[in-house]
Design a protein around this motif. Structure first.
Motif, PDB file in Angstrom:
ATOM      1  N   LEU A 195       0.861  -1.186   0.000  1.00 27.98           N
ATOM      2  CA  LEU A 195       0.000   0.000   0.000  1.00 27.98           C
ATOM      3  C   LEU A 195       0.895   1.232   0.000  1.00 27.98           C
ATOM      4  CD1 LEU A 195      -2.825   1.390   0.445  1.00 27.98           C
ATOM      5  CD2 LEU A 195      -2.365   1.186   2.912  1.00 27.98           C
ATOM      6  N   LEU A 196       0.609   2.174  -0.883  1.00 26.25           N
ATOM      7  CA  LEU A 196       1.304   3.462  -0.867  1.00 26.25           C
ATOM      8  C   LEU A 196       0.350   4.484  -0.256  1.00 26.25           C
ATOM      9  CD1 LEU A 196       3.570   5.456  -1.540  1.00 26.25           C
ATOM     10  CD2 LEU A 196       2.646   5.617  -3.850  1.00 26.25           C
ATOM     11  N   VAL A 197       0.762   5.077   0.856  1.00 28.33           N
ATOM     12  CA  VAL A 197      -0.036   6.105   1.522  1.00 28.33           C
ATOM     13  C   VAL A 197       0.484   7.462   1.056  1.00 28.33           C
ATOM     14  CG1 VAL A 197      -0.772   7.077   3.728  1.00 28.33           C
ATOM     15  CG2 VAL A 197      -0.356   4.601   3.517  1.00 28.33           C
ATOM     16  N   ASP A 198      -0.392   8.232   0.410  1.00 28.97           N
ATOM     17  CA  ASP A 198      -0.001   9.548  -0.096  1.00 28.97           C
ATOM     18  C   ASP A 198      -0.326  10.599   0.959  1.00 28.97           C
ATOM     19  OD1 ASP A 198       0.570  11.846  -1.451  1.00 28.97           O
ATOM     20  OD2 ASP A 198      -0.524  11.314  -3.266  1.00 28.97           O
ATOM     21  N   GLY A 199       0.683  10.940   1.745  1.00 30.58           N
ATOM     22  CA  GLY A 199       0.535  11.956   2.782  1.00 30.58           C
ATOM     23  C   GLY A 199       1.076  13.304   2.338  1.00 30.58           C
ATOM     24  N   ASP A 200       1.514  13.388   1.084  1.00 26.59           N
ATOM     25  CA  ASP A 200       2.044  14.637   0.549  1.00 26.59           C
ATOM     26  C   ASP A 200       0.881  15.586   0.270  1.00 26.59           C
ATOM     27  OD1 ASP A 200       3.444  16.647  -0.683  1.00 26.59           O
ATOM     28  OD2 ASP A 200       4.308  15.408  -2.250  1.00 26.59           O
ATOM     29  N   LEU A 201       1.038  16.841   0.644  1.00 33.60           N
ATOM     30  CA  LEU A 201      -0.033  17.829   0.446  1.00 33.60           C
ATOM     31  C   LEU A 201      -0.381  17.997  -1.031  1.00 33.60           C
ATOM     32  CD1 LEU A 201       1.207  20.492   3.019  1.00 33.60           C
ATOM     33  CD2 LEU A 201      -0.501  18.698   3.350  1.00 33.60           C
ATOM     34  N   ASN A 202       0.590  17.780  -1.925  1.00 30.54           N
ATOM     35  CA  ASN A 202       0.343  17.900  -3.368  1.00 30.54           C
ATOM     36  C   ASN A 202      -0.387  16.692  -3.946  1.00 30.54           C
ATOM     37  OD1 ASN A 202       1.746  20.343  -3.448  1.00 30.54           O
ATOM     38  ND2 ASN A 202       3.699  19.292  -3.701  1.00 30.54           N
ATOM     39  N   ARG A 203      -0.491  15.622  -3.163  1.00 34.58           N
ATOM     40  CA  ARG A 203      -1.134  14.381  -3.609  1.00 34.58           C
ATOM     41  C   ARG A 203      -0.510  13.860  -4.912  1.00 34.58           C
ATOM     42  NH1 ARG A 203      -2.604  13.260   1.086  1.00 34.58           N
ATOM     43  NH2 ARG A 203      -4.643  13.859   1.863  1.00 34.58           N
ATOM     44  N   SER A 204       0.799  13.931  -4.996  1.00 34.08           N
ATOM     45  CA  SER A 204       1.519  13.532  -6.212  1.00 34.08           C
ATOM     46  C   SER A 204       1.298  12.072  -6.581  1.00 34.08           C
ATOM     47  CB  SER A 204       3.020  13.793  -6.045  1.00 34.08           C
ATOM     48  OG  SER A 204       3.244  15.145  -5.755  1.00 34.08           O
ATOM     49  N   ALA A 205       1.343  11.182  -5.587  1.00 37.60           N
ATOM     50  CA  ALA A 205       1.173   9.752  -5.884  1.00 37.60           C
ATOM     51  C   ALA A 205      -0.256   9.456  -6.346  1.00 37.60           C
ATOM     52  CB  ALA A 205       1.536   8.907  -4.667  1.00 37.60           C
ATOM     53  N   LEU A 206      -1.242  10.078  -5.717  1.00 37.14           N
ATOM     54  CA  LEU A 206      -2.630   9.878  -6.145  1.00 37.14           C
ATOM     55  C   LEU A 206      -2.840  10.425  -7.556  1.00 37.14           C
ATOM     56  CD1 LEU A 206      -4.529  10.569  -2.816  1.00 37.14           C
ATOM     57  CD2 LEU A 206      -4.766   8.516  -4.210  1.00 37.14           C
ATOM     58  N   ASP A 207      -2.247  11.588  -7.850  1.00 38.45           N
ATOM     59  CA  ASP A 207      -2.340  12.149  -9.207  1.00 38.45           C
ATOM     60  C   ASP A 207      -1.707  11.201 -10.215  1.00 38.45           C
ATOM     61  OD1 ASP A 207      -3.638  14.374  -8.314  1.00 38.45           O
ATOM     62  OD2 ASP A 207      -1.912  15.718  -8.449  1.00 38.45           O
ATOM     63  N   TRP A 208      -0.532  10.682  -9.878  1.00 37.95           N
ATOM     64  CA  TRP A 208       0.184   9.730 -10.739  1.00 37.95           C
ATOM     65  C   TRP A 208      -0.716   8.527 -11.006  1.00 37.95           C
ATOM     66  CZ3 TRP A 208       6.106   9.788 -10.229  1.00 37.95           C
ATOM     67  CH2 TRP A 208       6.716   8.932 -11.154  1.00 37.95           C
ATOM     68  N   SER A 209      -1.293   8.006  -9.944  1.00 35.74           N
ATOM     69  CA  SER A 209      -2.172   6.837 -10.028  1.00 35.74           C
ATOM     70  C   SER A 209      -3.411   7.118 -10.886  1.00 35.74           C
ATOM     71  CB  SER A 209      -2.593   6.440  -8.611  1.00 35.74           C
ATOM     72  OG  SER A 209      -3.581   5.465  -8.638  1.00 35.74           O
ATOM     73  N   ASN A 210      -3.991   8.302 -10.723  1.00 33.43           N
ATOM     74  CA  ASN A 210      -5.213   8.651 -11.462  1.00 33.43           C
ATOM     75  C   ASN A 210      -4.973   8.819 -12.958  1.00 33.43           C
ATOM     76  OD1 ASN A 210      -6.741   8.583  -9.140  1.00 33.43           O
ATOM     77  ND2 ASN A 210      -6.497  10.762  -8.711  1.00 33.43           N
ATOM     78  N   ARG A 211      -3.720   9.095 -13.348  1.00 32.12           N
ATOM     79  CA  ARG A 211      -3.412   9.277 -14.773  1.00 32.12           C
ATOM     80  C   ARG A 211      -3.251   7.955 -15.509  1.00 32.12           C
ATOM     81  NH1 ARG A 211      -0.687  13.848 -12.992  1.00 32.12           N
ATOM     82  NH2 ARG A 211       1.266  12.774 -12.602  1.00 32.12           N
ATOM     83  N   GLY A 212      -3.052   6.880 -14.770  1.00 29.78           N
ATOM     84  CA  GLY A 212      -2.796   5.609 -15.447  1.00 29.78           C
ATOM     85  C   GLY A 212      -3.156   4.428 -14.577  1.00 29.78           C
ATOM     86  N   CYS A 213      -2.186   3.525 -14.423  1.00 31.73           N
ATOM     87  CA  CYS A 213      -2.438   2.289 -13.678  1.00 31.73           C
ATOM     88  C   CYS A 213      -1.172   1.881 -12.939  1.00 31.73           C
ATOM     89  CB  CYS A 213      -2.860   1.201 -14.663  1.00 31.73           C
ATOM     90  SG  CYS A 213      -3.271  -0.329 -13.855  1.00 31.73           S
ATOM     91  N   LEU A 214      -1.269   1.813 -11.631  1.00 32.88           N
ATOM     92  CA  LEU A 214      -0.138   1.378 -10.817  1.00 32.88           C
ATOM     93  C   LEU A 214      -0.400  -0.039 -10.316  1.00 32.88           C
ATOM     94  CD1 LEU A 214       0.495   4.681  -8.798  1.00 32.88           C
ATOM     95  CD2 LEU A 214       1.817   3.793 -10.727  1.00 32.88           C
ATOM     96  N   PRO A 215       0.659  -0.822 -10.088  1.00 38.12           N
ATOM     97  CA  PRO A 215       0.473  -2.226  -9.691  1.00 38.12           C
ATOM     98  C   PRO A 215       0.168  -2.426  -8.207  1.00 38.12           C
ATOM     99  CG  PRO A 215       2.800  -1.747  -9.945  1.00 38.12           C
ATOM    100  CD  PRO A 215       2.062  -0.493 -10.340  1.00 38.12           C
ATOM    101  N   PHE A 216      -0.141  -1.352  -7.486  1.00 42.79           N
ATOM    102  CA  PHE A 216      -0.427  -1.436  -6.053  1.00 42.79           C
ATOM    103  C   PHE A 216      -1.495  -0.396  -5.723  1.00 42.79           C
ATOM    104  CE2 PHE A 216       3.235   1.160  -6.992  1.00 42.79           C
ATOM    105  CZ  PHE A 216       2.828   2.395  -6.495  1.00 42.79           C
TER     106      PHE A 216
END
Length: 196
Positions: free
Chosen positions: A32-53
């Motif tokens: 599990l990747l927990v996106d605690g960054d205020l910019n929500r960079s990981a969630l944005d990355w995830s929403n643009r495509g497909c991550l394996p986790f």
């Protein structure tokens, strides 16, 4: 295993590091990747495509955490003293990404100084290392080692393919680019060091 990725300075590859360490760990067990960054960079990355986790914010992570073998936490830049204490105590390893420039290294040394009192298991990861003949990466490694600080043997090269991965919303190893595997190998080596 809980791995927290934190830095006193922005722009050092914190979210990219969290995302790629999660990709590596997912190959070993559910992560599990927990996106605690205020910019929500990981969630944005995830929403643009497909991550394996799975990627979740802090609120979602509370109920999801027990379902995963590994948890990687991406944090806001420049945590204050209390936040740093909480981050340090709540993980098995604190990964501190830093670029090899003087300003980022100074911020990293400042963070390490704050960590000394906390007896935390941490390791510094050099990121965005410029290609040779530029010696900035080598010089930064020498500086950190001569200060007696724990540092990853592997480092992350500065490669444009990481930007493509972010735009496509996939980890770098899923990008069709001749440099993708070179970029992935950087994080795979760091991941191996974590699991040793």
């Amino acid at each position: 295993m809980i791995i927290t990725v934190a830095a006193f300075k922005g722009g050092v590859g914190k979210s990219t590091t969290a995302l790629h360490l999660a990709t590596y760990l997912q190959n070993k067990a559910d992560t599990l990747l927990v996106d605690g960054d205020l910019n929500r960079s990981a969630l944005d990355w995830s929403n643009r495509g497909c991550l394996p986790f799975k990627v979740a914010d802090e609120a979602q992570a509370v109920s999801l955490a027990k379902l995963y073998e590994h948890i990687v936490i991406d944090t806001p830049a420049k945590p204050d003293a209390d936040e740093l204490k909480t981050l340090a105590k709540g993980c098995d390893l604190l990964v501190i990404p830093t670029t090899p420039d003087a300003i980022a290294l100074a911020a990293t040394l400042q963070m390490v100084e704050s960590l000394q009192k906390l007896k935390t298991n941490y390791r510094i990861l050099l990121t965005l290392i410029p290609p040779l003949p530029n010696k900035a990466g080598e010089e930064a490694r020498t500086t950190l080692l001569s200060a007696g600080l724990p540092i990853f043997q592997s480092g992350i090269r500065r490669l444009a393919v990481f930007q493509r991965a972010a735009l496509e919303g996939v980890p770098v190893n899923a990008v069709k680019d001749p440099y993708a595997q070179i970029a992935w190998r950087c994080y795979a080596e760091a991941g191996k060091e974590i699991l040793k």
